[in-house]
Structure formats: C-alpha cells, structure tokens
Write a protein that holds these residues in place. Structure first.
Motif, PDB file in Angstrom:
ATOM      1  N   LEU A 319       0.834  -1.209   0.000  1.00 24.63           N
ATOM      2  CA  LEU A 319       0.000   0.000   0.000  1.00 24.63           C
ATOM      3  C   LEU A 319       0.866   1.255   0.000  1.00 24.63           C
ATOM      4  O   LEU A 319       0.441   2.320   0.478  1.00 24.63           O
ATOM      5  N   GLN A 321       2.567   4.656  -0.807  1.00 24.10           N
ATOM      6  CA  GLN A 321       2.165   5.863  -1.528  1.00 24.10           C
ATOM      7  C   GLN A 321       3.366   6.611  -2.083  1.00 24.10           C
ATOM      8  O   GLN A 321       3.203   7.552  -2.855  1.00 24.10           O
ATOM      9  N   ASN A 340       1.214  -0.873  -6.163  1.00 24.87           N
ATOM     10  CA  ASN A 340       1.122  -0.124  -4.917  1.00 24.87           C
ATOM     11  C   ASN A 340       0.170   1.052  -5.129  1.00 24.87           C
ATOM     12  O   ASN A 340      -0.699   0.996  -5.999  1.00 24.87           O
ATOM     13  N   SER A 341       0.319   2.107  -4.325  1.00 24.85           N
ATOM     14  CA  SER A 341      -0.524   3.297  -4.473  1.00 24.85           C
ATOM     15  C   SER A 341       0.330   4.518  -4.777  1.00 24.85           C
ATOM     16  O   SER A 341       0.015   5.646  -4.388  1.00 24.85           O
ATOM     17  N   THR A 343       1.833   7.533  -6.760  1.00 18.13           N
ATOM     18  CA  THR A 343       1.286   8.437  -7.775  1.00 18.13           C
ATOM     19  C   THR A 343       2.355   9.067  -8.656  1.00 18.13           C
ATOM     20  O   THR A 343       2.055   9.478  -9.784  1.00 18.13           O
ATOM     21  N   ASN A 364       0.491   1.208 -10.933  1.00 18.20           N
ATOM     22  CA  ASN A 364       0.276   2.173  -9.857  1.00 18.20           C
ATOM     23  C   ASN A 364      -0.630   3.285 -10.381  1.00 18.20           C
ATOM     24  O   ASN A 364      -0.692   3.540 -11.590  1.00 18.20           O
TER      25      ASN A 364
END
Length: 437
Positions: A319, A321, A340-341, A343, A364
C-alpha cells in the motif's frame, strides 16, 4: 531376473498388476516412469537402465515383506555400479519401514544422488542396524505429502543411519504435518546445507528445540514457508544459533512484532523472504548484512529503514504511496514497486533510480503531472525500467489524461522545469550585461 529388478522388488516397488503395469522410457529426457509394475511384467524395467531419472508410481508393497533379500555377489555389485541412474522418485506407494530398512543398503553400490518420496505412507518400524556404519551416495533426500510415525522416539533409526545422514547435503520434508523436530535429530545432519520444511505445522515454540546447540551446524538455506509461525522475534530466537545461515524464507506465515524482544538475527543472513506475512510495518531489527529483502504482498504503507549492504528490494503488492528513500540503500541494484498506491516518482529520486539495473513500478495510480509523467519517462530513457513498460503504466489523473499510457503524455522541459531553464538563462543574460558594461 536382473539385479535391478531384484532391488526394486526389495524396495517394494513392484506392486499388484494395474491398469498399466509397465515402464515407459523417454529417451530425450532420459527419464523412465513405471506404473504399478508387477513381477510378471517386470521385463519392461530393462529399458529403464538407460535412464538417469527413474520414477515409480503406485503399487502394493506389503506382499513383498517376506521376500528373501540376500547379500549381493560381486557380479551383482558390478551391475549396480554400472547403472547411470542419478535420481529415484517414488510416488503413491505404501512403504513398510522394515522392507525399506533391508534394502536401503543396496543403494551404496549405485550412483543415485537424489531420492524422492511423494504422497507415500510409511508403515510400521524398521530394523536399521544393518545400516550401522554404512555410507550412501545419496546427497539429496525429499519427502512430500508423506505420512509416517512421529519423529520423536525414532532417534535409534537416525543413529543407525548416522554415517550416511552426516554427509547428506539437502533435505526436504514438505506438506507432511510436521509439528516438531527433535534436537538430537538435527545434530546428526552435520553437512546439511539446505533444509526445506515448507507447508507443515511448525509453531513458534517448535523452533528453539529443533535448532538447538549443535544442530545443523552447516545449514545455509532454511525454508519455513507456510507454517504456523506468528512471532517475528520468536522466529529470530529460534534460529539465532544457526551461525552460517544465509537464506531464510518465512513467507506465508502470519507474523506479528513483539516490542519486548531485542533478538539479533545471525550476522551471516543475506537473503530474507517476508512476503505474504500480513505485515503492516517493517519489523525491526532486520538482519544487519542483508543483500536481498522480499516484503512483497503485504500491507506496508511506508518503508524508511537503512541497510547499507542491501542490493535487491522487493515491495510489490503493498500500500505504498511513495517510493522508499533510495539513498538509504547505497548498493541497491534492484527495486520492485509494482501494484502499490504510488502516484509519482519525484525527480530527485529518479536521478538515484537511474543508477539501478532493474526497476519496476507498473500498475500504480499515476498522476500524470509534469513530475509524475516526466519522472517515469526519464527513468525509462535510462533503459532500467523493467518489465511492464510502457503497457502497464497508465495515468489515473488528472482527468484530461486519465487512461492514457504514461509514455504518451507530452512533457515539455520548459513547462515542467521552468526554474531549471530560466535560472541559467538569467545568469547568461546577466553575464552578457556585465560584459557589455
């Protein structure tokens, strides 16, 4: 009847006649598979003499318990020594231990290096005294999905097999409901360097007795994958006497931290697999000299630790970021961040990532702003962005680019890095002005 057939009869591999009571030889693979071979159809085993791998599937064994097994004469020993078989696989056979104990010594006349039992049932107890002081060429022994009497209480058998077992190099006992491993047994395996105990029922309390003082002194590779381990620090305490351990697999256990423990992992540990363990944070302490760390398929939201010797870091399916600070791993050459997360890849990190040999960050939810798309494009230009580029790198935002492939997003250096362009231009104009003055 040939010596090889006699040996197989003694092993109890010649079962009752079944649907296919014969052997099939694949010359290309040098592999021979025998199905429910009976004494009446044993002639087909002759073709297996040209194989390096022989596999026996099925057969009734108890009918051969009383089969007379005599010592071999010189010609029989010479015949066994001429065979090129390197690996024997026994599948779905009920094996009386008394029969196995009688004939195992015949392997000492062969060149068999690997012996595998798969989905077998070991019945009764054997008289292993005839193996006292006898060595075997077998270096790799595997049991998968087998049923037998508990190891506790069978120390005498291991003592009789000691001369052989102390030279064994690889042992696997998988999917066999193992709950404990007696300390005395581990002390027999003095040369073992690989031990696979995956998919059993070992708990936290079973490790310290199994890996007691003097047990498995040369063990380098240990798999405890998919057992019933729960305490991260309990495992640490259980294996801390394995002073040459290099590779430890704890994947598919549900691990939790114990903040009251300060156990130190063996300093020799270089490869550590903590994937599929349900971790929500990086547990400490980590082995100090790690080179490979796999923490994929967990619930990590951040990774911010320092490992000066780490070369490969696997963090896919978490998870996260943001990417971990790469400067904390000066020797890192591989970083996997898929699913994953994340950006964006910040420009200051892209410069560092460009020195890695293998970076993957597919699937992602990328924000295709200047830094988001530009960072990935710049990293791809180095040639180190690995599998998945460009097809698995898509934009989730802003709305105008949602669904676009990152590679297709137009990125202008002047628009995205105005300061990097304007500042040198201003300096140049200033210098020109001074020169004119």
């Amino acid at each position: 009847m040939s010596v090889a057939v006699l040996l197989l009869l003694g092993l109890g591999l010649l079962g009752a006649e079944g649907r296919r009571n014969r052997c099939y030889f694949n010359r290309t693979q040098e592999r021979c598979v025998c199905y429910n071979l009976s004494e009446e159809t044993a002639g087909s085993i002759i073709q297996c003499l040209a194989a390096t791998v022989v596999e026996f599937r099925g057969g009734e064994v108890e009918k051969y318990i009383a089969f007379p097994i005599r010592d071999l004469d010189n010609s029989a020993i010479e015949t066994l020594g001429s065979l090129i078989i390197q690996k024997v696989i026994i599948v779905d056979v009920l094996v009386p231990e008394i029969l196995l104990a009688r004939v195992l010594r015949f392997f000492s006349y062969t060149h068999v290096k690997e012996l595998v039992f798969d989905s077998c049932v070991f019945q009764g107890t054997g008289d292993w005294h005839e193996m006292d002081g006898r060595s075997l060429p077998i270096l790799s022994l595997s049991f998968n999905n087998v049923t037998s009497a508990p190891l506790m209480g069978n120390e005498q058998a291991f003592s009789s097999l000691g001369t052989w077992l102390e030279t064994l190099q690889e042992l696997a006992v998988t999917s066999s409901h193992v709950t404990s491993l007696p300390c005395a047994i581990g002390r027999v395996f003095r040369a073992l360097h690989t031990l696979d105990l995956a998919q059993n029922s070992l708990g936290d309390g079973s490790l310290t007795p199994a890996f007691c003082q003097g047990a498995f002194p040369q063990l380098q590779v240990l798999s405890l994958q998919h057992n019933k381990l729960m305490s991260y620090h309990g495992v640490c305490e259980g294996v801390q006497l394995l002073q040459v351990l290099q590779d430890l697999n704890l994947s598919q256990n549900k691990l939790m931290a114990d903040p009251s423990s300060s156990c130190q992992w063996p300093a020799s540990l270089q490869i550590f697999n903590l994937s599929h363990t349900g971790l929500e944070e990086v547990l400490t302490p980590l082995p100090p000299n790690l080179e490979v760390l796999d923490m994929s398929h967990n619930h990590l939201r951040a990774v911010d630790n320092s490992l000066s010797s780490l070369k490969k870091l696997f963090l896919s399916q978490n998870l996260l970021q943001a990417i971990p600070p790469v400067r904390n791993y000066p020797l890192l050459d591989t970083l996997h961040l898929d699913n994953n997360s994340i950006t964006e890849l910040p420009w200051d990190e892209v410069t560092l990532l460009g020195h890695l040999q293998d970076v993957t960050a597919a699937n992602n939810p990328y924000s295709c702003s200047c830094s988001g798309a530009g960072g990935l494009q710049a990293l791809a230009a180095t040639g180190h962005l690995g599998q998945g580029w460009p097809q698995d790198y898509t934009c989730q935002s802003p709305p105008g680019y949602q669904g676009w492939r990152v590679v297709a997003v137009p990125v202008s250096v002047l628009r995205c890095h105005r300061a990097a362009v304007v500042a040198p231009l201003c300096v140049a104009l200033a210098l020109l002005g001074l020169a004119g003055a």
